[in-house]
Design a protein around this motif. Structure first.
Motif, PDB file in Angstrom:
ATOM      1  N   ILE A 190       8.045  -1.799   3.865  1.00 36.36           N
ATOM      2  CA  ILE A 190       8.365  -0.532   4.110  1.00 36.36           C
ATOM      3  C   ILE A 190       6.629  -0.232   3.032  1.00 36.36           C
ATOM      4  CG2 ILE A 190       9.273   1.522   2.552  1.00 36.36           C
ATOM      5  CD1 ILE A 190      11.708  -0.663   2.612  1.00 36.36           C
ATOM      6  N   ALA A 191       6.074   0.592   3.705  1.00 34.72           N
ATOM      7  CA  ALA A 191       5.262   1.358   3.142  1.00 34.72           C
ATOM      8  C   ALA A 191       4.293   0.441   3.129  1.00 34.72           C
ATOM      9  CB  ALA A 191       4.913   2.362   2.124  1.00 34.72           C
ATOM     10  N   GLY A 192       4.535  -1.062   4.166  1.00 34.29           N
ATOM     11  CA  GLY A 192       2.991  -1.415   3.380  1.00 34.29           C
ATOM     12  C   GLY A 192       3.409  -2.886   2.787  1.00 34.29           C
ATOM     13  N   ALA A 194      13.788   6.682   9.077  1.00 33.04           N
ATOM     14  CA  ALA A 194      12.883   6.467   8.692  1.00 33.04           C
ATOM     15  C   ALA A 194      12.312   5.509   9.412  1.00 33.04           C
ATOM     16  CB  ALA A 194      13.105   5.634   7.175  1.00 33.04           C
TER      17      ALA A 194
END
Length: 85
Positions: A53-55, A73
């Motif tokens: 999630i977000a890297g 998302a």
């Protein structure tokens, strides 16, 4: 309650995407399970994959909400043996 159902976009390492619909209170394990099957096949072991999630590698015990996700998302599901450097 329809409000509790979220659609999460799961993306693989090759740019493939799919969607899974889950209860917003589901743990990150659930989109990993559904996403691995959608992206990599039914005979693949979930434990061989990380959810990012977000890297960052996500905590599988967190709920979708706790992980900061919302309806629509996107998460990335990659094999654990893929270099992230």
């Amino acid at each position: 309650m329809a409000d509790n159902r979220w659609t999460i976009v799961v993306a693989g390492g090759e740019g493939d995407t799919d969607e899974v619909t889950l209860n917003r209170h589901a743990h990150i394990r659930q989109p990993r399970h559904e996403g691995v099957r959608a992206l990599y096949g039914k005979d693949v072991n979930d434990d061989d994959y990380d959810v990012l999630i977000a890297g960052a590698v996500a905590n599988l015990d967190a709920t979708l909400e706790e992980a900061g996700l919302s309806d629509g998302a996107e998460v990335t599901i990659l094999p654990k043996d893929v270099s992230r450097g």
